[in-house]
Design a protein around this motif. Structure first.
Motif, PDB file in Angstrom:
ATOM      1  N   GLY A 119       9.629   8.324  15.910  1.00 24.34           N
ATOM      2  CA  GLY A 119       9.870   6.950  15.478  1.00 24.34           C
ATOM      3  C   GLY A 119       8.758   6.475  14.556  1.00 24.34           C
ATOM      4  N   LEU A 120       9.011   5.408  13.854  1.00 27.27           N
ATOM      5  CA  LEU A 120       8.028   4.864  12.910  1.00 27.27           C
ATOM      6  C   LEU A 120       6.750   4.416  13.625  1.00 27.27           C
ATOM      7  N   GLN A 121       6.923   3.859  14.838  1.00 30.61           N
ATOM      8  CA  GLN A 121       5.763   3.383  15.602  1.00 30.61           C
ATOM      9  C   GLN A 121       4.852   4.543  16.004  1.00 30.61           C
ATOM     10  N   GLU A 122       5.409   5.753  16.089  1.00 28.21           N
ATOM     11  CA  GLU A 122       4.589   6.921  16.431  1.00 28.21           C
ATOM     12  C   GLU A 122       3.877   7.488  15.207  1.00 28.21           C
ATOM     13  N   GLU A 123       4.491   7.316  14.037  1.00 26.53           N
ATOM     14  CA  GLU A 123       3.875   7.801  12.796  1.00 26.53           C
ATOM     15  C   GLU A 123       2.761   6.871  12.326  1.00 26.53           C
ATOM     16  N   ILE A 124       2.972   5.562  12.491  1.00 29.46           N
ATOM     17  CA  ILE A 124       1.932   4.574  12.137  1.00 29.46           C
ATOM     18  C   ILE A 124       1.538   3.876  13.433  1.00 29.46           C
ATOM     19  N   GLN A 125       0.395   4.270  13.991  1.00 26.96           N
ATOM     20  CA  GLN A 125      -0.012   3.794  15.307  1.00 26.96           C
ATOM     21  C   GLN A 125      -1.088   2.725  15.212  1.00 26.96           C
ATOM     22  N   PHE A 162      -4.437   0.186  11.759  1.00 24.29           N
ATOM     23  CA  PHE A 162      -3.437   1.190  12.125  1.00 24.29           C
ATOM     24  C   PHE A 162      -3.882   2.543  11.582  1.00 24.29           C
ATOM     25  N   SER A 163      -3.520   3.612  12.298  1.00 21.65           N
ATOM     26  CA  SER A 163      -3.777   4.961  11.770  1.00 21.65           C
ATOM     27  C   SER A 163      -2.446   5.550  11.306  1.00 21.65           C
ATOM     28  N   VAL A 164      -2.499   6.285  10.205  1.00 18.62           N
ATOM     29  CA  VAL A 164      -1.295   6.897   9.622  1.00 18.62           C
ATOM     30  C   VAL A 164      -1.402   8.405   9.833  1.00 18.62           C
ATOM     31  N   LEU A 165      -0.436   8.979  10.528  1.00 16.06           N
ATOM     32  CA  LEU A 165      -0.466  10.417  10.810  1.00 16.06           C
ATOM     33  C   LEU A 165      -0.171  11.224   9.543  1.00 16.06           C
ATOM     34  N   SER A 166      -0.909  12.345   9.395  1.00 17.38           N
ATOM     35  CA  SER A 166      -0.654  13.244   8.264  1.00 17.38           C
ATOM     36  C   SER A 166       0.556  14.116   8.594  1.00 17.38           C
ATOM     37  N   GLU A 167       1.028  14.906   7.609  1.00 11.11           N
ATOM     38  CA  GLU A 167       2.199  15.758   7.802  1.00 11.11           C
ATOM     39  C   GLU A 167       1.963  16.798   8.901  1.00 11.11           C
ATOM     40  N   GLU A 168       0.716  17.348   8.941  1.00  6.14           N
ATOM     41  CA  GLU A 168       0.381  18.347   9.971  1.00  6.14           C
ATOM     42  C   GLU A 168       0.446  17.722  11.368  1.00  6.14           C
ATOM     43  N   GLU A 169      -0.120  16.510  11.484  1.00  4.00           N
ATOM     44  CA  GLU A 169      -0.125  15.827  12.786  1.00  4.00           C
ATOM     45  C   GLU A 169       1.297  15.474  13.227  1.00  4.00           C
ATOM     46  N   ILE A 170       2.120  15.058  12.259  1.00  5.51           N
ATOM     47  CA  ILE A 170       3.523  14.731  12.573  1.00  5.51           C
ATOM     48  C   ILE A 170       4.242  15.998  13.071  1.00  5.51           C
ATOM     49  N   ALA A 201       0.850  -1.193   0.000  1.00  2.75           N
ATOM     50  CA  ALA A 201       0.000   0.000   0.000  1.00  2.75           C
ATOM     51  C   ALA A 201       0.882   1.238   0.000  1.00  2.75           C
ATOM     52  N   LEU A 202       0.368   2.308  -0.596  1.00  4.75           N
ATOM     53  CA  LEU A 202       1.064   3.599  -0.629  1.00  4.75           C
ATOM     54  C   LEU A 202       0.459   4.520   0.426  1.00  4.75           C
ATOM     55  N   LEU A 203       1.310   5.161   1.223  1.00 10.75           N
ATOM     56  CA  LEU A 203       0.854   6.034   2.308  1.00 10.75           C
ATOM     57  C   LEU A 203       1.495   7.409   2.185  1.00 10.75           C
ATOM     58  N   SER A 204       1.025   8.356   3.011  1.00 12.57           N
ATOM     59  CA  SER A 204       1.607   9.691   3.147  1.00 12.57           C
ATOM     60  C   SER A 204       1.830  10.373   1.801  1.00 12.57           C
ATOM     61  N   LYS A 205       0.733  10.490   1.042  1.00 11.02           N
ATOM     62  CA  LYS A 205       0.761  11.133  -0.284  1.00 11.02           C
ATOM     63  C   LYS A 205       1.806  10.493  -1.193  1.00 11.02           C
ATOM     64  N   GLU A 206       1.848   9.166  -1.178  1.00 11.57           N
ATOM     65  CA  GLU A 206       2.722   8.354  -2.048  1.00 11.57           C
ATOM     66  C   GLU A 206       4.210   8.584  -1.785  1.00 11.57           C
ATOM     67  N   LYS A 207       4.531   9.008  -0.555  1.00 12.41           N
ATOM     68  CA  LYS A 207       5.937   9.165  -0.190  1.00 12.41           C
ATOM     69  C   LYS A 207       6.432   7.981   0.625  1.00 12.41           C
ATOM     70  N   ARG A 208       5.547   7.021   0.850  1.00  7.35           N
ATOM     71  CA  ARG A 208       5.928   5.874   1.663  1.00  7.35           C
ATOM     72  C   ARG A 208       5.230   4.624   1.129  1.00  7.35           C
ATOM     73  N   LEU A 209       5.973   3.539   1.073  1.00  3.12           N
ATOM     74  CA  LEU A 209       5.441   2.260   0.603  1.00  3.12           C
ATOM     75  C   LEU A 209       5.517   1.256   1.746  1.00  3.12           C
ATOM     76  N   VAL A 232      12.809   2.230   5.990  1.00  2.19           N
ATOM     77  CA  VAL A 232      12.743   3.036   7.198  1.00  2.19           C
ATOM     78  C   VAL A 232      12.720   2.144   8.428  1.00  2.19           C
ATOM     79  N   GLY A 233      12.027   1.022   8.326  1.00  4.05           N
ATOM     80  CA  GLY A 233      11.887   0.127   9.479  1.00  4.05           C
ATOM     81  C   GLY A 233      10.751  -0.838   9.244  1.00  4.05           C
ATOM     82  N   SER A 234      10.208  -1.367  10.328  1.00  2.00           N
ATOM     83  CA  SER A 234       9.136  -2.348  10.227  1.00  2.00           C
ATOM     84  C   SER A 234       8.079  -2.103  11.292  1.00  2.00           C
ATOM     85  N   ILE A 235       6.848  -2.385  10.920  1.00  2.00           N
ATOM     86  CA  ILE A 235       5.738  -2.411  11.881  1.00  2.00           C
ATOM     87  C   ILE A 235       5.470  -3.885  12.175  1.00  2.00           C
TER      88      ILE A 235
END
Length: 939
Positions: free
Chosen positions: A344-350, A306-314, A198-206, A271-274
Motif C-alpha cells: 500500500g501507499l502508506q507502506e511505501e511512504i512511511q 516521512f521516509s520514502v522506500l527505495s526500489e530495493e527496499e520495496i 516534490a518528485l520522489l522515487s527517481k522522478e517516477k512519482r509526484l 495513486v492515493g493520498s498521504i
C-alpha cells in the motif's frame, strides 16, 4: 540670491537585531568544505549565513533596497541564487560573497527558484504568474513561459528528461517541454491552490500539497514512441497504473505533443493520498537531495517527516509479504497468492516522526549527513533558527534539538527604543525581553525578561533602566547584574508614555487610566543588604477626562504637554498643574509629539498622517504637513536644532525642518511599519525599530545635503521606476503566446542601448572626418596630421570600430537582447557591417553571433528588403560559418586534451593510492614485529 541652509545627510550604518526574516525560505549551504553546518537565511534585503554550531554570523550577502523573497543554493554548493521583491534575481558567489550575475525579467516578487541537476540552468517563478528559464553559464535569459493564472508556488526540473513541472495558486500543475517551450499537459486534480510539490522515487512519482490535509501522490510513466500519422488515437499505448491506486475522480489522460514526429508522452495517474496530521494548508513541502526523506508543515509549529522506500527496499518488503502469504496459504491449503500481494501507499511512504518547534514554522530544509543522521533546519516566525538531528538508526527515531540561534534579536516587534547619555548603549524592548546593545559592535550585551513593554528610558547615570508595560507596571532593571530590582503598579491601564524631567530628579508617566503621574528617584535601604539602592516614589497625579497617549516636558520644566485620546494636546504648568493651552486640529488621536530644545516649538504627529508644528507661547499652528502615507508613529527633535524625525506605518523615516517647514530627507530601508525611533544625545545617530523585526542604525555624515539636488534625484528615481512599468517592446511578427523573451526593459537596458548608439554615432563621425582628411591630404599632396578624438585617446588610441566593440562588450550578458530590442533600426546596418569586420578578425565570435542572430530575428523583414545589406549578409554568412566551425574545432581539441589529462591523473592517483596502501601495510607489519620483540624481551 540668499544663502541656502545646509543640512547634513544621514546614511544607513547597520542592520542588527535580526536573526532571519520569515518572508523567504531557509537553505543549507556548503561553506569551507562543510555541508550541514552553515545555513543561509533572508534578512530583509540581505542574506545572512549562520554557523549553527557556534551561533555566529559568518557571511553577509548584501542586497540593495528590495526585500529577499526566495533562496536556492546551486548543486555544486558554490553559488546561491536570491530572488527579490521587485523580480530581480542575483547569483552570489559564496566564497567571495559578491554578486556575480543579475537577471532582470519578472515584474513582481520572485516566489520560486530551482537549479537543474548540473547547475547550468535556473528556473524562476513569480507573482506575475510567469516562469522564466535562465542560462547561468551564459548569464542570459533563455525564454519566458506563460500559462498559469495566479502566483507560481513551486518549479521543478526533471533530471532525465528535458521537462519542467510548475504549480501555482490557480490549482493547476503544468508540464512543459523545454525543447519546444510549450505546455503539453495540465494536471487538474486539485480543488484548491497547490502550495508545493516534490518528485520522489527517481522522478517516477509526484507528490503535491494543497489547502487540505491530503498529500496527493501521482505515478508518472514516460513513454518514448515514434508516431504513425495513420494510426488512430485509440491505439496509442497507455502506461500501466500502479498497484494500490485509489479511484481517481479525474480521468487519466495521456496528452501528446503534436509537433514532433518522435514524441514524449507522460501519463499521470493518481495513486492515493498521504494524510497529514495538520488540518490547515501546506506551507512548505520538500525533500532532501537524495529524495529518501520527505517533510512538510502547515501554519502551525509541527514539521511532519516521512521516509520514502527505495526500489530495493520495496522489493524486500514484497518478498517478505509474499513469504508470509505463502505460509498462510499452505496452512489453509489454498492456491499460491502470487497476484494478490501488493504494498500500500502508506507502506511505501512511511511516517518517521513529528518535530515540534517552539513557534510557528515558516520554512525548513533537510540534509542527510554522512553519519546517517537527518539534519533539519527550521526558520520560525519569531526571529529564531532551530537545528534538529534525527537519529535514523534508533528503534523509534526522535528529533533532538542541537542548536538554536536567538540572541541576535527579539522574539516579537520592538515597541520602544532609548539611547544612553554617552551615545554608546541602545535599549530595545519588546513583548518578552529588554535588550541592551553596544552601538559600536552591535552586539547584545544584556538580555532581561520583561512584560509587554511600551515605553522606556535610561535612568541618569546609565546604570539602570525603567520600562513601562502594557499591564500598567513600571519595571526597574539594574544593568550591571541584569536583574529586575523593582516592579510598581503605576497605572490601571497600559503605560503609553514616559518622559524624564529636565532636572533629572524624576520622570512623568501617562497611561490608559486617564492619569498623568509624577515620580521621583530616591535611594532606599534594601531589606537583605545594608547598601542603598535606587527606587521610584510617586509624588503627584493629574487626573484627565481621556486616555493619555503621550507626555513631554518643556526643556525649562515649566510646561507639560499631554496628548489625549480626544485628538487634542493639552499643555499644563508643571508647578501648579493648571491648564495653559489646548492644541486642537488633528482629526485622529496624536500618537507622538516632542518639544524642541529652546521650548519655542512643539511638533505633534497623528494617526491622520499629518504633522503639525505649533508655537508653544500662544498655541498657534505654524504649519500642517502631510508627513506619511499612514499613521505617524513616532516623532523626535534632533538635539540643539529645529530639525525633527518622524516614523510612520508606511515604513519610512523622514527628516523635517520646523523653521522652513520643508521635507529634508527620507531614510528608506525598513520594509514594514516603523514603530519607534530614538536619537542619540549628540544627534549623530538614529536607531529605528520595525515590524520586519529589524533594528537599523543611521549615522550623520559630514556630507552636505542640498534640497534641490535631493528633489532632482527623487524625480530621476521616479522616472526610472516609471520606465520599468512601461509596456514591454514587441518583436515584429511574434505573437503573444505561451513563450516570450526572458528579459524586460529597464533603465539599465535603455542606458546600454544609448551607449551603443553614441558609439555608432562617434564611429560615423570619425569615418566622415577620415574621409575628409584623406581628401585634404590628396589635394595638398602631403601627409597632414589627423586629430585624434579624446574619447578614443582615453581608450589608448584605438580605432573607431574597435571602440564600438569595446562598448558592445561592456553590455551585461543578461541585458544584451533587451538593449538590442530598443535600438532603432537606423543603427542596425552599421552594426551589421561592423560585425562582419569583427568576425573576420576572429574576436568574440560567440558574443557577436548571439547578437547577430537576435538582430536578424527581430529585424528580418527590414533587413531582407534592404538591397544595400544583401552583400553584407552574404559576407556574414561565409565568415560566421567558417569562424564558428574554427571555434568548435578548438573547443573539441581542448575537451579531448582535458579528458586525456583527467585519465592520466586518475591513473596516477590509483597507482599512488595502492602505493600508499602497501606502505601503510608494511608500516603496520614493522610495528607488529617490534611489539612482538618487546613482549619476548619482557618474558
Amino acid at each position: 540670491m540668499g544663502l541656502t541652509r545646509q543640512y547634513l545627510r544621514y546614511e544607513p550604518a547597520a542592520l542588527f537585531g535580526l536573526v532571519a526574516s520569515a518572508r523567504a525560505g531557509v537553505a543549507f549551504v556548503a561553506l569551507r568544505g562543510e555541508r550541514g553546518r552553515y545555513v543561509a537565511v533572508p534578512a530583509c534585503e540581505h542574506v545572512f549565513v549562520w554557523d549553527t554550531r557556534k551561533g555566529e554570523k559568518v557571511l553577509i550577502l548584501k542586497g540593495l533596497k528590495q526585500e529577499v523573497s526566495c533562496l536556492c543554493p546551486s548543486p555544486d554548493g558554490l553559488h546561491l541564487a536570491v530572488g527579490y521583491e521587485d523580480g530581480v534575481i542575483r547569483v552570489f558567489n559564496l566564497l567571495s560573497g559578491e554578486s556575480t550575475i543579475t537577471f532582470n525579467g519578472h515584474r513582481a516578487a520572485v516566489t520560486a527558484l530551482q537549479y537543474d541537476h548540473l547547475g547550468g540552468r535556473l528556473v524562476s517563478g513569480s507573482k506575475d504568474t510567469e516562469v522564466i528559464v535562465w542560462d547561468v553559464i551564459n548569464e542570459s535569459g533563455l525564454y519566458r513561459l506563460r500559462g498559469h493564472k495566479d502566483v507560481i508556488t513551486q518549479v521543478l526540473f526533471l533530471k532525465e528528461k528535458n521537462l519542467l513541472v510548475t504549480c501555482a495558486k490557480d490549482t493547476l500543475v503544468k508540464w512543459w517541454d523545454l525543447d519546444t517551450q510549450h505546455c503539453f499537459k495540465t494536471l487538474v486534480g486539485h480543488r484548491a491552490e497547490v502550495w508545493g510539490m516534490a518528485l520522489l522515487s527517481k522522478e517516477k512519482r509526484l507528490i503535491t500539497g494543497s489547502a487540505d490535509s491530503e498529500l496527493r501522490v501521482w505515478d508518472l510513466t514516460y513513454i518514448q514512441e515514434v508516431k504513425d500519422p495513420d494510426e488512430p488515437e485509440s491505439k496509442k499505448s497507455k502506461g500501466s497504473s500502479s498497484p494500490g491506486a485509489e479511484e481517481n475522480t479525474e480521468e487519466d489522460e495521456t496528452l501528446e505533443l503534436d509537433e514532433h514526429p518522435k514524441e514524449r508522452i507522460v501519463k499521470c495517474s493518481k495513486v492515493g493520498s498521504i494524510m497529514r496530521e495538520g488540518r490547515d494548508r501546506v506551507v512548505t513541502l520538500g525533500t532532501e537531495r537524495m529524495g529518501k526523506f520527505l517533510a512538510c508543515h502547515g501554519t502551525d509549529a509541527v514539521l511532519e517527516v516521512f521516509s520514502v522506500l527505495s526500489e530495493e527496499e520495496i522489493q524486500k518488503k514484497l518478498e517478505k509479504k509474499m513469504k508470509k502469504a505463502r505460509k498462510k496459504a499452505k496452512q489453509n491449503s489454498e492456491e499460491e497468492p502470487e497476484r494478490s500481494v501488493e504494498l500500500g501507499l502508506q507502506e511505501e511512504i512511511q511516517r518517521v516522526t513529528n518535530v515540534k518547534a517552539s513557534s510557528k514554522i515558516k520554512s525548513f530544509d533537510l540534509i542527510l549527513s554522512p553519519k546517517g543522521e537527518l539534519k533539519m533546519v527550521l526558520l520560525l516566525q519569531n526571529n529564531v533558527i532551530e537545528l534538529y538531528n534525527l537519529d535514523l538508526s534508533a528503534q523509534v527515531p526522535q528529533a533532538v534539538r542541537v542548536s538554536r540561534i536567538t540572541i541576535g534579536g527579539h522574539r516579537s516587534d520592538v515597541r520602544t527604543l532609548a539611547f544612553s547619555s554617552d551615545n554608546i548603549a541602545i535599549l530595545s524592548a519588546a513583548a518578552e525581553s529588554v535588550k541592551i546593545w553596544n552601538r559600536l559592535t552591535l552586539q547584545c550585551i544584556r538580555t532581561m525578561e520583561c512584560e509587554y513593554a511600551l515605553c522606556s528610558l535610561f535612568v541618569p547615570g546609565d546604570r539602570q533602566v525603567i520600562v513601562g508595560t502594557k499591564t500598567g507596571k513600571l519595571q526597574l532593571y539594574d544593568l550591571a547584574s541584569g536583574s529586575l530590582i523593582e516592579t510598581l503598579n503605576a497605572h490601571d491601564g497600559a503605560v503609553w508614555s514616559i518622559a524624564l524631567s529636565p532636572d533629572q530628579h524624576g520622570f512623568v508617566t501617562g497611561g490608559a487610566d486617564k492619569c498623568v503621574k509624577f515620580w521621583e528617584f530616591e535611594l532606599v535601604k534594601d531589606e537583605s543588604n545594608v547598601q542603598k539602592r535606587l527606587s521610584m516614589k510617586h509624588v503627584r497625579i493629574l487626573q484627565l477626562d481621556e486616555d493619555v497617549l503621550c507626555v513631554r516636558y518643556s526643556p525649562n520644566q515649566k510646561l507639560l504637554a499631554v496628548s489625549l485620546l480626544d485628538c487634542t494636546v493639552k499643555v499644563f504648568y508643571v508647578d501648579t498643574l493648571k491648564f495653559f493651552l489646548s492644541l486642537y486640529g488633528h482629526k485622529l488621536p496624536v500618537l507622538c509629539m516632542d518639544i524642541c530644545y529652546d521650548g519655542t516649538l512643539i511638533a505633534t504627529g497623528s494617526a491622520d498622517r499629518n504633522v503639525k508644528i505649533w508655537g508653544l507661547d500662544f498655541g498657534d499652528c505654524h504649519r500642517s504637513l502631510f508627513a506619511h502615507d499612514d499613521s505617524v508613529m513616532y516623532l523626535q527633535f534632533v538635539p540643539k536644532s529645529h530639525l525633527f524625525f518622524t516614523s510612520g506605518k508606511d515604513s519610512k523615516i523622514k527628516q523635517w525642518d520646523a523653521d522652513k517647514f520643508e521635507h529634508v530627507q527620507t531614510l528608506e530601508g525598513h520594509h514594514q511599519e516603523v514603530w519607534c525611533l530614538a536619537l542619540s544625545p549628540n544627534g549623530d545617530y538614529v536607531v529605528s525599530a520595525s515590524h520586519d523585526k529589524s533594528l537599523r542604525l543611521w549615522e550623520r555624515t559630514r556630507e552636505p545635503l542640498i534640497l534641490e539636488e535631493e528633489r532632482e534625484m527623487q524625480r530621476e528615481a521616479e522616472y526610472e521606476e516609471s520606465v520599468a512599468k512601461e509596456e514591454q517592446p514587441v518583436v515584429a511578427g511574434e505573437r503573444q503566446g505561451e513563450t516570450g523573451l526572458a528579459g524586460r526593459k529597464t533603465i539599465e537596458t535603455i542606458k546600454a542601448a544609448e551607449r551603443i548608439m553614441e558609439a555608432i554615432e562617434l564611429y560615423r563621425e570619425e569615418m566622415a572626418k577620415l574621409k575628409e582628411h584623406n581628401a585634404i591630404c590628396k589635394a595638398a599632396g602631403k601627409e597632414v596630421p589627423f586629430p585624434v578624438n579624446p574619447i578614443l585617446r582615453a581608450y589608448g588610441n584605438i580605432t573607431p570600430s574597435a571602440y564600438v566593440l569595446e562598448v558592445f562588450k561592456k553590455v551585461k550578458s543578461s541585458e544584451l537582447e533587451e538593449s538590442l530590442l530598443v535600438l532603432p533600426f537606423s543603427y542596425v546596418p552599421d552594426l551589421l557591417r561592423l560585425f562582419n569586420e569583427y568576425i573576420q578578425l576572429g574576436s568574440d565570435v560567440e558574443l557577436l553571433c548571439r547578437a547577430l542572430l537576435f538582430l536578424l530575428k527581430i529585424h528580418f523583414g527590414q533587413i531582407t528588403s534592404n538591397q544595400m545589406l544583401v552583400t553584407v549578409i552574404e559576407n556574414l554568412k561565409k565568415t560566421t560559418i567558417s569562424r564558428v566551425s574554427e571555434a568548435r574545432d578548438v573547443l573539441g581539441f581542448n575537451m579531448a586534451g582535458l579528458q586525456f589529462l583527467k585519465r592520466e591523473i586518475e591513473a596516477k592517483d590509483e597507482v599512488t593510492f595502492f602505493a600508499d596502501a602497501t606502505e601503510r601495510f608494511e608500516e603496520k607489519k614493522r610495528k607488529r614485529k617490534k611489539k612482538e620483540k618487546m613482549v619476548l624481551a619482557v618474558l
